[in-house]
Design an enzyme around this catalytic site. Structure first.
Site, PDB file in Angstrom:
ATOM      1  N   GLN A   1       0.791  -1.222   0.000  1.00 29.85           N
ATOM      2  CA  GLN A   1       0.000   0.000   0.000  1.00 29.85           C
ATOM      3  C   GLN A   1       0.831   1.284   0.000  1.00 29.85           C
ATOM      4  O   GLN A   1       0.326   2.333  -0.373  1.00 29.85           O
ATOM      5  CB  GLN A   1      -0.966   0.001   1.193  1.00 29.85           C
ATOM      6  CG  GLN A   1      -2.023  -1.097   1.072  1.00 29.85           C
ATOM      7  CD  GLN A   1      -2.990  -1.099   2.235  1.00 29.85           C
ATOM      8  OE1 GLN A   1      -2.722  -1.693   3.272  1.00 29.85           O
ATOM      9  NE2 GLN A   1      -4.118  -0.422   2.088  1.00 29.85           N
TER      10      GLN A   1
ATOM     11  N   HIS B   1       0.772  -9.361   4.665  1.00 25.59           N
ATOM     12  CA  HIS B   1      -0.331  -8.418   4.458  1.00 25.59           C
ATOM     13  C   HIS B   1      -0.672  -8.439   2.962  1.00 25.59           C
ATOM     14  O   HIS B   1      -0.622  -7.417   2.290  1.00 25.59           O
ATOM     15  CB  HIS B   1       0.053  -7.026   4.964  1.00 25.59           C
ATOM     16  CG  HIS B   1      -1.111  -6.122   5.260  1.00 25.59           C
ATOM     17  ND1 HIS B   1      -1.281  -5.495   6.480  1.00 25.59           N
ATOM     18  CD2 HIS B   1      -2.166  -5.737   4.514  1.00 25.59           C
ATOM     19  CE1 HIS B   1      -2.389  -4.748   6.449  1.00 25.59           C
ATOM     20  NE2 HIS B   1      -2.942  -4.874   5.260  1.00 25.59           N
TER      21      HIS B   1
ATOM     22  N   ASN C   1      -2.162 -10.820   8.491  1.00 26.50           N
ATOM     23  CA  ASN C   1      -3.156  -9.759   8.622  1.00 26.50           C
ATOM     24  C   ASN C   1      -4.447 -10.184   7.925  1.00 26.50           C
ATOM     25  O   ASN C   1      -4.451 -10.411   6.720  1.00 26.50           O
ATOM     26  CB  ASN C   1      -2.653  -8.471   7.959  1.00 26.50           C
ATOM     27  CG  ASN C   1      -3.701  -7.360   8.017  1.00 26.50           C
ATOM     28  OD1 ASN C   1      -3.979  -6.830   9.096  1.00 26.50           O
ATOM     29  ND2 ASN C   1      -4.308  -7.033   6.887  1.00 26.50           N
ATOM     30  N   GLU C   2      -5.513 -10.309   8.674  1.00 23.55           N
ATOM     31  CA  GLU C   2      -6.854 -10.513   8.119  1.00 23.55           C
ATOM     32  C   GLU C   2      -6.950 -11.647   7.110  1.00 23.55           C
ATOM     33  O   GLU C   2      -7.226 -11.413   5.922  1.00 23.55           O
ATOM     34  CB  GLU C   2      -7.356  -9.219   7.462  1.00 23.55           C
ATOM     35  CG  GLU C   2      -7.332  -8.013   8.360  1.00 23.55           C
ATOM     36  CD  GLU C   2      -8.020  -6.798   7.730  1.00 23.55           C
ATOM     37  OE1 GLU C   2      -8.249  -6.787   6.519  1.00 23.55           O
ATOM     38  OE2 GLU C   2      -8.340  -5.868   8.473  1.00 23.55           O
TER      39      GLU C   2
ATOM     40  N   TYR D   1     -13.364  -1.856  12.036  1.00 21.52           N
ATOM     41  CA  TYR D   1     -13.820  -0.675  11.297  1.00 21.52           C
ATOM     42  C   TYR D   1     -15.306  -0.426  11.461  1.00 21.52           C
ATOM     43  O   TYR D   1     -15.740   0.712  11.610  1.00 21.52           O
ATOM     44  CB  TYR D   1     -13.497  -0.829   9.800  1.00 21.52           C
ATOM     45  CG  TYR D   1     -12.021  -0.717   9.531  1.00 21.52           C
ATOM     46  CD1 TYR D   1     -11.423   0.529   9.372  1.00 21.52           C
ATOM     47  CD2 TYR D   1     -11.207  -1.844   9.488  1.00 21.52           C
ATOM     48  CE1 TYR D   1     -10.058   0.648   9.163  1.00 21.52           C
ATOM     49  CE2 TYR D   1      -9.842  -1.735   9.278  1.00 21.52           C
ATOM     50  CZ  TYR D   1      -9.275  -0.492   9.120  1.00 21.52           C
ATOM     51  OH  TYR D   1      -7.927  -0.365   8.921  1.00 21.52           O
TER      52      TYR D   1
ATOM     53  N   GLU E   1      -5.610  -2.195  13.917  1.00 21.56           N
ATOM     54  CA  GLU E   1      -6.097  -1.199  12.945  1.00 21.56           C
ATOM     55  C   GLU E   1      -7.447  -0.680  13.387  1.00 21.56           C
ATOM     56  O   GLU E   1      -8.311  -1.448  13.817  1.00 21.56           O
ATOM     57  CB  GLU E   1      -6.299  -1.787  11.534  1.00 21.56           C
ATOM     58  CG  GLU E   1      -5.047  -2.109  10.785  1.00 21.56           C
ATOM     59  CD  GLU E   1      -5.321  -2.709   9.402  1.00 21.56           C
ATOM     60  OE1 GLU E   1      -6.411  -2.468   8.834  1.00 21.56           O
ATOM     61  OE2 GLU E   1      -4.438  -3.422   8.902  1.00 21.56           O
TER      62      GLU E   1
ATOM     63  N   TRP F   1      -5.169   3.287  11.704  1.00 22.02           N
ATOM     64  CA  TRP F   1      -5.017   3.067  10.267  1.00 22.02           C
ATOM     65  C   TRP F   1      -5.556   4.295   9.573  1.00 22.02           C
ATOM     66  O   TRP F   1      -6.749   4.567   9.688  1.00 22.02           O
ATOM     67  CB  TRP F   1      -5.768   1.819   9.793  1.00 22.02           C
ATOM     68  CG  TRP F   1      -5.497   1.585   8.337  1.00 22.02           C
ATOM     69  CD1 TRP F   1      -6.165   2.124   7.265  1.00 22.02           C
ATOM     70  CD2 TRP F   1      -4.435   0.797   7.780  1.00 22.02           C
ATOM     71  NE1 TRP F   1      -5.573   1.728   6.096  1.00 22.02           N
ATOM     72  CE2 TRP F   1      -4.524   0.912   6.381  1.00 22.02           C
ATOM     73  CE3 TRP F   1      -3.415   0.004   8.342  1.00 22.02           C
ATOM     74  CZ2 TRP F   1      -3.628   0.257   5.517  1.00 22.02           C
ATOM     75  CZ3 TRP F   1      -2.539  -0.638   7.484  1.00 22.02           C
ATOM     76  CH2 TRP F   1      -2.653  -0.509   6.084  1.00 22.02           C
TER      77      TRP F   1
ATOM     78  N   GLU G   1      -5.573   1.964  -1.451  1.00 19.89           N
ATOM     79  CA  GLU G   1      -6.636   1.268  -0.715  1.00 19.89           C
ATOM     80  C   GLU G   1      -7.209   0.118  -1.559  1.00 19.89           C
ATOM     81  O   GLU G   1      -8.385   0.079  -1.904  1.00 19.89           O
ATOM     82  CB  GLU G   1      -7.710   2.277  -0.271  1.00 19.89           C
ATOM     83  CG  GLU G   1      -8.902   1.703   0.473  1.00 19.89           C
ATOM     84  CD  GLU G   1      -8.579   0.794   1.658  1.00 19.89           C
ATOM     85  OE1 GLU G   1      -7.549   0.987   2.317  1.00 19.89           O
ATOM     86  OE2 GLU G   1      -9.373  -0.130   1.902  1.00 19.89           O
ATOM     87  N   TRP G   2      -6.348  -0.811  -1.917  1.00 22.11           N
ATOM     88  CA  TRP G   2      -6.732  -2.061  -2.584  1.00 22.11           C
ATOM     89  C   TRP G   2      -7.653  -1.795  -3.784  1.00 22.11           C
ATOM     90  O   TRP G   2      -7.287  -1.001  -4.637  1.00 22.11           O
ATOM     91  CB  TRP G   2      -7.321  -3.038  -1.547  1.00 22.11           C
ATOM     92  CG  TRP G   2      -6.370  -3.218  -0.396  1.00 22.11           C
ATOM     93  CD1 TRP G   2      -6.555  -2.788   0.899  1.00 22.11           C
ATOM     94  CD2 TRP G   2      -5.051  -3.806  -0.410  1.00 22.11           C
ATOM     95  NE1 TRP G   2      -5.451  -3.100   1.675  1.00 22.11           N
ATOM     96  CE2 TRP G   2      -4.521  -3.717   0.901  1.00 22.11           C
ATOM     97  CE3 TRP G   2      -4.252  -4.416  -1.398  1.00 22.11           C
ATOM     98  CZ2 TRP G   2      -3.256  -4.205   1.247  1.00 22.11           C
ATOM     99  CZ3 TRP G   2      -2.986  -4.898  -1.055  1.00 22.11           C
ATOM    100  CH2 TRP G   2      -2.514  -4.787   0.252  1.00 22.11           C
TER     101      TRP G   2
END
Ligand code: PNW
Length: 448
Positions: free
Chosen positions: A17, A117, A161-162, A294, A350, A396, A403-404
């Site tokens: 990123q 990530h 990560n996630e 989030y 995050e 974050w 952003e992806w």
């Protein structure tokens, strides 16, 4: 809100990123480099070729982090810099992270390092990626050199990560790399990520005899039914299974949720990819638990979807992602984790928000982001009053970045990045966060 002296305040980023320099230092492409080239996958076909040019500007970025006064900085290592080809270690790639971690430490900032990530090397993908069980060994080879070279200058390790995003968004929903839409592949991919996590934890502790804290980061989103109808309640249960329990149960209980295994079996033909000992490995004891939070989910029943349930409309205030701002639900989530899953120390690895920021006269007045972070920090402080043992909070993100699938269209940073000039400008939220960190929570009015 009030935080004790030991509480860790930080900011977070990830390699693809922010780094750019996609063909430098021996780096080869990752699945994201390739995914960005597929028309329609990423907003305006943006990519991470240059991103925030952090690879060249890391010294300047460290000075920014230092000026915020934070205790820690969370970044990730790009696997394709470390192993650009299968079985070929690239010391030049490692040098970048050694310099980064060392310089951070010299400035008194603790490096919190994520191994994965989402930037899987393309060579690994060409051999089946995470769907191939060999990915566990590839990851361990990679983790091993990272531990060899950096354990000692890193303050904490995060294996993955996630895995929900990497697994389900990547292999089931097709909106993240590698863009597949196959649940059978997705559950295998997730399984191999989770096994590689457990084995990396065992390796650090047994083979390296290291005491550096290690854990995993999950993105969790508490799910609520739109109404109390039996159908909506079922939809919420299934959505919770897909988003949360599919990860929490194996990591903390060493089992996959049986109701979800049954639901998935419409698409997952066999579970014999789960080998003897795998579930014990996945449940390897960690030192902390990382949570990215989030938003909440609000769902209603839809006959067409059994677990990817329909998101319901809510009247909550939203961020630029369209995500509900839900700090109370964040508290529900943490209380549930404490009641049902774990007493491990928790780090919020995050939390943050995207807004349509405008740079004007060298300033960005992002009061909405301040409000978002303020509410969530207040929640962390309240939760700690209840004894929930949250040890740190990473905002974050340090700076606007790729952003992806939304490309550079969505800005999450507390530092504004002008992608033409690469000039960084501290937003009002950065100035506010600096005060919060300095005062360990006391919020001062900001004369913006
Ligand atoms: C996380 N969802 O991604 C990632 O860890 C970051 O790299 C990312 O920039 C940040 O959150 C903001 O999006 C997510 O669809 C992506 O629920 C998508 C979802 C959740 C988290």
């Amino acid at each position: 809100m009030k935080f004790d002296k030991q509480f860790i305040f930080g900011t977070a980023t990830s390699s693809y990123q922010i780094e750019g320099a996609h063909q430098e230092g021996g780096r080869t492409p990752s699945i994201w480099d390739e995914f960005c080239d597929i028309p329609g996958k990423v907003h305006k076909s943006h990519n991470g070729n240059v991103a925030c040019d952090h690879y060249h500007r890391y010294e300047e970025d460290i000075q920014i982090i230092k000026s915020l006064g934070v205790d820690s900085y969370r970044f990730s290592i790009a696997w394709p810099r470390i192993f650009p080809e299968k079985g070929v270690y690239n010391p030049e790639g490692m040098e970048f992270y050694r310099k980064l971690a060392s310089r951070l430490r010299e400035e008194g900032i603790k490096p919190a390092v994520t191994l994965y990530h989402w930037d899987l090397p393309l060579w690994a993908h060409k051999e089946g990626g995470w769907v191939n069980r060999d990915s566990v060994q590839w990851f361990l080879d990679y983790a091993k050199v990272c531990f060899e070279e950096l354990d000692g200058i890193v303050d904490s390790w995060i294996t993955h990560n996630e895995p929900w995003c990497a697994g389900f968004l990547g292999y089931h929903q097709g909106v993240h790399a590698p863009g597949h839409t196959n649940l059978d592949e997705a559950v295998k991919a997730v399984h191999h990520m989770l096994v590689s996590h457990g084995k990396a934890v065992e390796m650090l502790k047994k083979d390296f005899q290291s005491t550096t804290p290690i854990g995993i980061t999950l993105n969790l989103s508490p799910v609520y039914p739109k109404t109390n109808s039996a159908n909506d309640l079922l939809a919420a249960n299934n959505s919770d299974g897909y988003s949360n329990r599919w990860f929490l149960d194996p990591v903390f209980k060493g089992t996959y949720p049986v109701d979800m295994m049954n639901l998935f079996s419409k698409y997952v033909h066999s579970y014999d990819f789960i080998k003897d000992g795998d579930m014990e490995t996945i449940a390897a004891k960690c030192d902390f638990f990382g949570i990215n939070y989030y938003s909440r989910g609000l769902v209603e029943f839809s006959a067409a979807n059994d677990f990817m349930t329909k998101g319901a409309h809510s009247d909550y205030e939203k961020t630029a992602m369209g995500w509900d701002i839900a700090p109370e639900e964040f508290k529900d989530l943490i209380r549930r984790l404490r009641a049902e899953y774990t007493d491990l120390p928790i780090f919020i690895t995050e939390n943050g928000a995207a807004y349509d920021d405008v740079l004007q006269d060298g300033k960005v007045h992002d009061q909405a982001r301040i409000n978002y972070v303020d509410k969530h920090l207040q929640a962390v402080s309240d939760l700690n009053e209840e004894g929930m043992n949250i040890r740190g909070y990473y905002l974050w993100s340090l700076m606007d970045n790729f952003e992806w699938s939304f490309g550079y269209d969505k800005r999450f940073g507390i530092v504004y990045v002008d992608y033409e000039t690469q000039k960084r400008t501290l937003k009002d939220s950065a100035l506010w966060y600096t005060e919060v960190v300095k005062n360990r929570g006391t919020v001062l009015p900001l004369n913006a």
